[in-house]
Design a protein around this motif. Structure first.
Motif, PDB file in Angstrom:
ATOM      1  N   GLY A  49       0.782  -1.228   0.000  1.00  0.00           N
ATOM      2  CA  GLY A  49       0.000   0.000   0.000  1.00  0.00           C
ATOM      3  C   GLY A  49       0.815   1.279   0.000  1.00  0.00           C
ATOM      4  N   SER A  51       2.597   2.459  -2.324  1.00  0.00           N
ATOM      5  CA  SER A  51       3.044   2.487  -3.715  1.00  0.00           C
ATOM      6  C   SER A  51       2.468   3.622  -4.534  1.00  0.00           C
ATOM      7  N   GLY A  61      -1.069  -6.059  -9.625  1.00  0.00           N
ATOM      8  CA  GLY A  61      -1.215  -5.141  -8.515  1.00  0.00           C
ATOM      9  C   GLY A  61      -0.167  -4.061  -8.508  1.00  0.00           C
ATOM     10  N   CYS A  62       0.259  -3.724  -7.308  1.00  0.00           N
ATOM     11  CA  CYS A  62       1.166  -2.593  -7.136  1.00  0.00           C
ATOM     12  C   CYS A  62       2.430  -3.047  -6.410  1.00  0.00           C
ATOM     13  N   VAL A  95      -1.647  -8.338  -2.133  1.00  0.00           N
ATOM     14  CA  VAL A  95      -3.086  -8.487  -2.386  1.00  0.00           C
ATOM     15  C   VAL A  95      -3.375  -8.670  -3.882  1.00  0.00           C
ATOM     16  N   ARG A  96      -2.672  -7.953  -4.698  1.00  0.00           N
ATOM     17  CA  ARG A  96      -2.837  -8.064  -6.163  1.00  0.00           C
ATOM     18  C   ARG A  96      -4.312  -8.057  -6.553  1.00  0.00           C
ATOM     19  N   LYS A 152      -5.916  -6.282  -8.812  1.00  0.00           N
ATOM     20  CA  LYS A 152      -6.333  -5.771 -10.123  1.00  0.00           C
ATOM     21  C   LYS A 152      -6.492  -6.902 -11.138  1.00  0.00           C
ATOM     22  N   PHE A 154      -7.001   0.262   0.417  1.00  0.00           N
ATOM     23  CA  PHE A 154      -7.323  -1.165   0.448  1.00  0.00           C
ATOM     24  C   PHE A 154      -6.378  -1.949   1.342  1.00  0.00           C
ATOM     25  N   CYS A 155      -5.399  -1.278   1.896  1.00  0.00           N
ATOM     26  CA  CYS A 155      -4.492  -1.942   2.834  1.00  0.00           C
ATOM     27  C   CYS A 155      -4.676  -1.420   4.254  1.00  0.00           C
ATOM     28  N   CYS A 181      -9.805   1.701  -7.390  1.00  0.00           N
ATOM     29  CA  CYS A 181      -8.457   2.142  -7.754  1.00  0.00           C
ATOM     30  C   CYS A 181      -8.490   3.176  -8.854  1.00  0.00           C
TER      31      CYS A 181
HETATM   32  S1  SF4 Z   1      -4.581  -3.529  -2.450  1.00  0.00           S
HETATM   33 FE1  SF4 Z   1      -4.670  -3.494  -4.698  1.00  0.00          FE
HETATM   34  S2  SF4 Z   1      -4.636  -1.297  -5.241  1.00  0.00           S
HETATM   35 FE2  SF4 Z   1      -3.924  -1.465  -3.109  1.00  0.00          FE
HETATM   36  S3  SF4 Z   1      -1.708  -1.577  -3.243  1.00  0.00           S
HETATM   37 FE3  SF4 Z   1      -2.480  -3.685  -3.200  1.00  0.00          FE
HETATM   38  S4  SF4 Z   1      -2.681  -4.298  -5.346  1.00  0.00           S
HETATM   39 FE4  SF4 Z   1      -2.523  -2.042  -5.304  1.00  0.00          FE
END
Ligand code: SF4
Lengths: 634, 91
Positions: free
Chosen positions: A74, A76, A287-288, A293-294, A296, A514-515, B89
């Protein structure tokens, strides 16, 4: 020695083709940290309120924060801040991915762009070296082609590219900036500002990531996250099918905005649900930086429309705005619409919002076949949805009217159109229903960027029915009284006030909600600990909250002076009309309850009865200098 | 009495997304969870739905939020789901 950041701001004047590096000291970074707070500082110091978004005098601030790029889930994201064409006020917008870390690797904490290049250019930042490069041959290309061409001519596919598509070049008011094709500075029209500056892209790479103060502690926090995130239901959902899971829940509970916000129940919800999407066209997950969590999801299809997985896939917001807002239940049409938005560089939320508005106008006789060039703008037509996206991106036909956004389009159409225009300050509504979750009325009404669903915690995190372990995670903020989602009384105003500041902290640190607590794994104390470990500062939650407040108050002063007075905190008429059908049938906001809540909020936030921040509040936050804006705006 | 139970994710590993449960008259949500645990012991329903004797997910009864003590009636539809708040997002 600085930890987590360089202390270096890259300044670029596109008019003069001048590049220089500005140093900022530790106290500056501790005060503004990054994201929208750092961005707002530069905008307030450099731009006269009232400047048009497309004027060369508007600036764009790209940055992460002091913690961006540290290897914790998170951490990122990065922001862009400047004047929004949709609102005329200051706005920031965040995106995830890898670009934020890469900017730091390239040697800078922020890039501040000013002026306007006479010809198309892009900026290349390569390990501390900066070059303004010709983009004449890339101009007109979509976001994917843009990335490919920049990779090819620099012979490097690891360069992280953010850029605009044709919609930004054509100054569509809600054009977005696309980062690595799958991450978006969606809201506020910053892509159009980039277009107005003739800046096609910013490409970054390098190897200069700054040291962390306590590497071991940072690793421990990251390990803890990785070990626990699957215990959080919401995070598990994200891990499994991403935000698209929201469609089923929102529809089930009568909160899925449908047919331009007439109802919360969409008969075609099943078809466009995350579950169906995963089954039929789900391709892979991504993801990021540093996040396990990935969340996307990329989608792919060949028929009836070819859909490339390069451009990711629709999130909850995009499924709702392009799907239920417009009544389109054809999953393939919605996914194609999403892909087109990502290729042309259009914010999916505003795009769906303005198209749903146009359909509502057409069905009510406010737009005729003559206006639309014969296109039948009926709710539910996937073909019309796709045609309109093409026309908006190119500013062709009716697309020219809609490319100005809902607010301006409604003003041009006149008559009853304003009653159908669902926006605050000019920013179209995201897919969360203030008539059900009433704190969102304040969020949409007062957030600096306009209708913003990422401005505060939503009501269901703190209702009497919310599981205790979630509610308790807000206790460190001083929120301990669960309230009905339908409540908009004084205690709810406080809930909004505190969580609005908390989310402003997230926006200033560029962390992913989301984190974060309360619904996701990283607790508030852990966030504080992480900031301490990265920077070496003896940071507290109090100090972080003050940074968040600073961002909000700078933006508010700027907006007030830019002419966004209290009338701009109004809700659109549709919010006072009852929802139709389903579990939420009859729910509405009353003008009196909103007015009362708004006035109480002004007072709580340190604003006078007209919504202008009081001098005492600015002094408390060491922002007296913002008062100087008055002279410049006069 | 008989109630319909649905899992709106992430209970993907429960035996099915929708199931029918027979309960004693007047049973509440807690009793339902106990029964689910007996029916699917290997799925650890209790651990997934509760923590320290408290619910850790939302429960909706006929689309209305409920709690552990909400009494159920014949024909009710009970949905367990995570607290879905806000977010996206595409920011
Ligand atoms: S929860 Fe999803 S949007 Fe947030 S940093 Fe992780 S992969 Fe990216």
């Amino acid at each position: 020695m600085t930890y987590g950041y360089h202390g270096k701001i890259l300044r670029v004047d596109l008019t003069e083709k001048r590049i220089w590096v500005e140093k900022q000291d530790e106290s500056f970074f501790r005060f503004y940290m990054g994201g929208g707070a750092l961005g707002a500082h530069y905008v307030c110091k450099n731009v006269r309120p009232g400047t048009h978004a497309f004027a060369p005098e508007n600036i764009m601030v790209f940055c992460g924060s002091v913690i961006t790029g540290a290897p914790v889930a998170g951490f990122s994201r990065h922001s862009v801040t400047g004047i929004s064409p949709l609102t005329g006020g200051i706005a920031d917008s965040e995106a995830g991915g890898y670009w934020g870390r890469a900017l730091k690797e390239a040697g800078f904490d922020a890039v501040v762009i000013e002026g306007r290049s006479p010809e198309p250019v892009y900026l290349l930042i390569d390990d501390g070296d900066v070059e303004i490069k010709d983009a004449g041959h890339i101009w007109g290309r979509d976001t994917g082609e843009t990335q490919d061409m920049i990779w090819r001519e620099n012979d490097d596919e690891k360069i992280r590219v953010l850029g605009i598509g044709p919609a930004g070049e054509n100054e569509v008011y809600f054009a977005c900036i696309v980062s690595e094709l799958k991450h978006f500075h969606g809201r506020g029209g910053h892509g159009a500002v980039m277009g107005s500056k003739n800046l096609k892209a910013i490409a970054v790479k390098g190897d200069k990531f700054p040291p962390l103060a306590d590497q071991e502690k940072v690793q421990e926090i990251a390990r803890n996250f990785a070990g626990r995130y699957m215990d959080f239901d919401y995070t598990r959902v994200l891990r499994e099918i991403g935000t698209s899971a929201g469609i089923s829940f929102q529809n089930y509970s009568g909160q899925l905005p449908t047919h331009n916000w007439q109802t919360g129940c969409f008969p075609g919800a099943q078809e466009i649900s995350g579950e169906t999407m995963m089954e039929e066209i789900g391709e892979d997950k991504g993801g990021c930086f540093a996040c396990p969590v990935r969340c996307k999801v990329s989608v792919k299809a060949s028929k009836p429309y070819p859909i490339s997985k390069r451009y990711g896939g629709p999130e909850y917001e995009s499924l709702a705005s392009l799907g239920s807002y417009t009544g389109v239940s054809n999953l393939y049409a919605v996914a194609k619409a999403n892909e087109l938005c990502n290729r042309y560089g259009l914010d999916t939320i505003s795009t769906g919002g303005v198209i749903a508005f146009a359909m509502d106008c057409y069905e009510n006789g406010l737009l005729t076949d003559e206006d639309t060039g014969g296109l039948e703008l009926k709710f539910g037509s996937g073909r019309v949805l796709l045609d309109l996206i093409e026309m908006i991106a190119r500013q062709e036909g009716i697309g020219h009217l809609l490319a100005q956004g809902t607010k301006k389009a409604a003003e041009s159409i006149g008559g009853e159109a304003k009653k159908l225009a669902v926006h605050c300050k000019g920013l179209e509504f995201p897919a969360h229903e203030p008539r059900v979750k009433k704190s969102l009325a304040l969020a949409y009404g007062t957030a600096p960027i306009g209708a913003d669903h990422m401005a505060s915690e939503h009501d269901f995190s703190n209702t009497p029915e919310t599981p205790a372990p979630i509610v308790q995670r807000l206790w460190p903020l001083g929120i301990s009284k669960p309230l009905s989602a339908q409540d908009l009384g004084p205690a709810k105003v406080k809930f909004f006030y505190y969580t609005h500041i908390l989310y402003s902290v997230f926006n200033s640190l560029d962390t992913c909600i989301f984190c974060m607590a309360p619904l996701k794994p990283l607790g508030l104390q852990e966030l504080v600990d992480a900031v301490r470990a990265v920077t070496g500062w003896d940071m507290s939650l109090w100090e972080l909250m003050k940074v968040g407040e600073r961002r909000l108050q700078m933006m508010r002063v700027f907006n007030c002076l830019a002419g966004l007075d209290e009338s701009q905190d109004a809700l659109p008429p549709r919010m006072f009309e009852p929802l139709q059908g389903g579990e939420t049938h009859g729910m509405a906001i009353s003008p009196e309850e909103y007015e009362k809540a708004l006035k109480l909020y002004y007072d709580m936030a340190g604003w006078d009865s007209e919504g202008i921040p009081r001098y005492s509040k600015l002094v408390e936050l060491d922002l007296e200098w913002v008062e100087g804006l008055k002279e410049r705006s006069g | 009495m008989r109630v319909k139970v649905k899992f709106l994710l992430p209970f993907d590993d429960m035996s099915s997304k929708e199931t029918v449960m027979d309960l004693e008259k007047g049973a509440d949500v807690r009793a339902l969870i106990e029964k689910l645990s007996c029916k699917f012991p290997e799925k650890e329903a209790k651990n997934k739905l509760m923590i320290d004797e408290e619910l850790k997910v939302m429960v909706l009864i006929n689309k209305r939020p409920g709690n552990m003590k909400t009494e159920l009636a014949h024909g009710d539809e009970v949905v367990f789901c995570p607290v879905f708040s806000g977010g996206n997002c595409h920011d």
